[in-house]
Design a protein around this motif. Structure first.
Motif, mmCIF file in Angstrom:
data_model
loop_
_atom_site.group_PDB
_atom_site.id
_atom_site.type_symbol
_atom_site.label_atom_id
_atom_site.label_comp_id
_atom_site.label_asym_id
_atom_site.label_seq_id
_atom_site.Cartn_x
_atom_site.Cartn_y
_atom_site.Cartn_z
ATOM 1 N N VAL A 14 0.699 -1.178 0.063
ATOM 2 C CA VAL A 14 0.088 -0.102 -0.010
ATOM 3 C C VAL A 14 0.963 1.108 0.161
ATOM 4 C CG1 VAL A 14 -1.672 1.256 1.251
ATOM 5 C CG2 VAL A 14 -1.868 -1.289 1.102
ATOM 6 N N ARG A 15 1.900 1.371 0.784
ATOM 7 C CA ARG A 15 2.796 2.322 0.916
ATOM 8 C C ARG A 15 3.451 2.845 -0.506
ATOM 9 N NH1 ARG A 15 2.726 6.633 3.859
ATOM 10 N NH2 ARG A 15 2.240 5.284 5.468
ATOM 11 N N GLN A 16 3.929 1.753 -1.124
ATOM 12 C CA GLN A 16 4.595 1.866 -2.374
ATOM 13 C C GLN A 16 3.551 2.308 -3.518
ATOM 14 O OE1 GLN A 16 6.145 -2.317 -2.498
ATOM 15 N NE2 GLN A 16 8.117 -1.423 -2.265
ATOM 16 N N VAL A 17 2.266 1.769 -3.392
ATOM 17 C CA VAL A 17 1.191 2.301 -4.429
ATOM 18 C C VAL A 17 1.100 3.780 -4.171
ATOM 19 C CG1 VAL A 17 -1.320 2.350 -4.717
ATOM 20 C CG2 VAL A 17 -0.090 0.131 -4.813
ATOM 21 N N MET A 18 1.085 4.248 -2.920
ATOM 22 C CA MET A 18 0.868 5.830 -2.380
ATOM 23 C C MET A 18 2.042 6.566 -3.092
ATOM 24 S SD MET A 18 -0.412 5.199 1.624
ATOM 25 C CE MET A 18 -0.285 6.992 1.915
ATOM 26 N N GLU A 19 3.289 6.002 -3.103
ATOM 27 C CA GLU A 19 4.346 6.482 -3.557
ATOM 28 C C GLU A 19 4.207 6.644 -5.101
ATOM 29 O OE1 GLU A 19 7.603 4.288 -1.906
ATOM 30 O OE2 GLU A 19 7.531 5.163 0.131
ATOM 31 N N LEU A 20 4.115 5.930 -5.541
ATOM 32 C CA LEU A 20 4.002 5.615 -7.203
ATOM 33 C C LEU A 20 2.755 6.497 -7.687
ATOM 34 C CD1 LEU A 20 4.383 1.809 -7.793
ATOM 35 C CD2 LEU A 20 5.916 3.608 -8.744
ATOM 36 N N ALA A 21 1.849 6.664 -7.056
ATOM 37 C CA ALA A 21 0.706 7.537 -7.246
ATOM 38 C C ALA A 21 1.113 9.025 -7.426
ATOM 39 C CB ALA A 21 -0.576 7.444 -6.279
ATOM 40 N N CYS A 22 1.787 9.214 -6.197
ATOM 41 C CA CYS A 22 2.585 10.689 -6.005
ATOM 42 C C CYS A 22 3.336 11.017 -7.250
ATOM 43 C CB CYS A 22 3.487 10.673 -4.805
ATOM 44 S SG CYS A 22 2.237 11.030 -3.311
ATOM 45 N N GLU A 23 4.067 9.957 -7.679
ATOM 46 C CA GLU A 23 5.321 9.980 -8.878
ATOM 47 C C GLU A 23 4.424 10.467 -10.103
ATOM 48 O OE1 GLU A 23 8.233 7.103 -9.017
ATOM 49 O OE2 GLU A 23 8.248 6.831 -7.021
ATOM 50 N N ALA A 24 3.246 9.570 -10.198
ATOM 51 C CA ALA A 24 2.417 9.701 -11.539
ATOM 52 C C ALA A 24 1.695 11.246 -11.393
ATOM 53 C CB ALA A 24 1.293 8.623 -11.255
ATOM 54 N N GLU A 25 1.108 11.530 -10.248
ATOM 55 C CA GLU A 25 0.655 12.786 -10.222
ATOM 56 C C GLU A 25 1.884 14.045 -10.751
ATOM 57 O OE1 GLU A 25 -2.526 14.649 -7.390
ATOM 58 O OE2 GLU A 25 -0.825 14.980 -6.328
ATOM 59 N N ARG A 26 2.737 13.889 -9.927
ATOM 60 C CA ARG A 26 3.937 14.772 -10.277
ATOM 61 C C ARG A 26 4.433 14.995 -11.979
ATOM 62 N NH1 ARG A 26 6.028 13.051 -5.344
ATOM 63 N NH2 ARG A 26 7.529 11.856 -6.605
ATOM 64 N N ALA A 27 4.354 13.779 -12.397
ATOM 65 C CA ALA A 27 4.854 13.452 -13.750
ATOM 66 C C ALA A 27 3.716 14.154 -14.865
ATOM 67 C CB ALA A 27 4.899 12.100 -14.140
#
Length: 341
Positions: A14-27
């Motif tokens: 779950v934590r990694q999904v949250m981090e990847l979601a942030c990366e997707a948003e920033r991108a």
């Protein structure tokens, strides 16, 4: 056209999904979705909502047999409030394997169920305190008065549909159609979308006001052959332990019966290599997005003017380390990154 990332649930926390979601948003990606299969829909989406500020979020898709329309409405109203009105509800009937084997719930009359379910759900998520929501159908009904004011007048509901009759249901009652993998741009343009739009028009609705999303398999590798091989394996996994009815159907509909026959025969026999041989390059190129980051970007342009949004399904799971899985997700983010950002 809009691009988003979809998490099927395997290989990442779950934590990694949250981090990847942030990366997707920033991108600069437009959305982050979750498949309700190996992860719960609303729990994972709440975590993503907590980690992001802008991206559209949603389930792709919620299982209608596992919860009532009323309970789905309550969860959706709460999550939409929490995320600031960014929720889009993807909803579907699932299939016999998910409903009867996994849940022990008989799959009865899915067409009638989904038409009524969405009708009830849309009434419930749009109701204000003091308003009585009352409706009676053959399979669903509601008699309820809410105590919470939703943050929006309504929450968009997209129906997962592949078969023509369910596609017509989507056109009649949903806010959009949610399409899965293994659909070529031409098949979506010439077969799926005309059925969807025709049903909407016949129901007195304006098709131009309805949305369309597709979730293809995306396999990224600088080596085209490696990318295609990962896509082949992902397709063949859909035939274990039995052929997935929806994906077997669309492969045959698009003229790839030879490949579907091979997968139906060899995958249950655990002869993956033989099954994969039948998915020649022309099949893979037609129904998946495979290749380098730049090549995938070019392939995605074929959906321009056909659908509103493409959600990327990561196929690079089997036999890989967690580091490799995370790298695969980050490659998908790069595919969807707006040029120049």
């Amino acid at each position: 056209m809009r691009y988003g990332l979809i998490f099927a649930g395997g290989g990442v926390s779950v934590r990694q999904v949250m981090e990847l979601a942030c990366e997707a948003e920033r991108a600069g990606l437009d959305s982050v979705y979750v498949t309700e299969a190996w992860r719960s829909g609303f729990v994972m989406l709440t975590a993503i909502a907590a980690a992001t500020e802008r991206v559209e979020i949603g389930p792709y898709i919620l299982n209608a047999y596992g919860r009532s329309p009323w309970l789905t409405a309550l969860s959706a109203i709460d999550l939409d409030e929490y995320c600031g009105g960014r929720l889009v509800l993807g909803l579907g009937s699932g299939n016999k394997h998910i409903n009867e084997d996994w849940q022990g719930i008989e799959q009865v009359r899915p067409l009638r169920k989904m038409e009524e379910y969405i009708t009830v759900l849309k009434k419930a998520v749009s109701a204000s305190p003091g308003e009585n929501v009352e409706w009676q159908g053959e399979m669903h009904s509601i008699n309820w008065s809410p105590a919470i004011q939703p943050v929006r007048d309504t929450i968009p509901v997209f129906l997962a549909a592949l078969y023509p009759k369910m596609t017509a249901v989507a056109g009649r009652v949903a806010d959009g159609i949610a399409m899965g993998a293994l659909l070529s741009p031409g098949y979506v343009r010439d077969t799926v979308m005309p059925t969807f739009r025709r049903a909407a028009s016949e129901a007195g609705r304006d098709p131009a006001l309805l949305g369309s999303t597709i979730a293809p398999f995306v396999s990224v590798d600088e080596n085209q052959n490696v990318a295609r091989q990962a896509a082949r394996e992902a397709i063949c996994r859909l035939y274990s332990p039995l052929p997935h009815p929806y994906y077997d159907f669309v492969l045959r509909e698009q003229g790839f019966s030879k490949a579907a026959d091979a997968a139906s025969k060899y995958v249950p026999e655990r002869n993956m290599e033989k099954a994969m041989e039948a998915f020649t390059d022309d099949v893979i190129d037609a129904v998946t997005i495979s290749g380098s980051i730049e090549h995938c970007r070019q392939q995605l342009k074929k959906f321009d003017g056909i659908v509103d949004q493409v959600l990327f399904v990561n196929v690079n799971y089997s036999g890989t380390s967690q580091e490799a899985i995370l790298t695969a997700f980050r490659n998908l983010i790069e595919v969807g990154r707006p040029q120049g950002k």
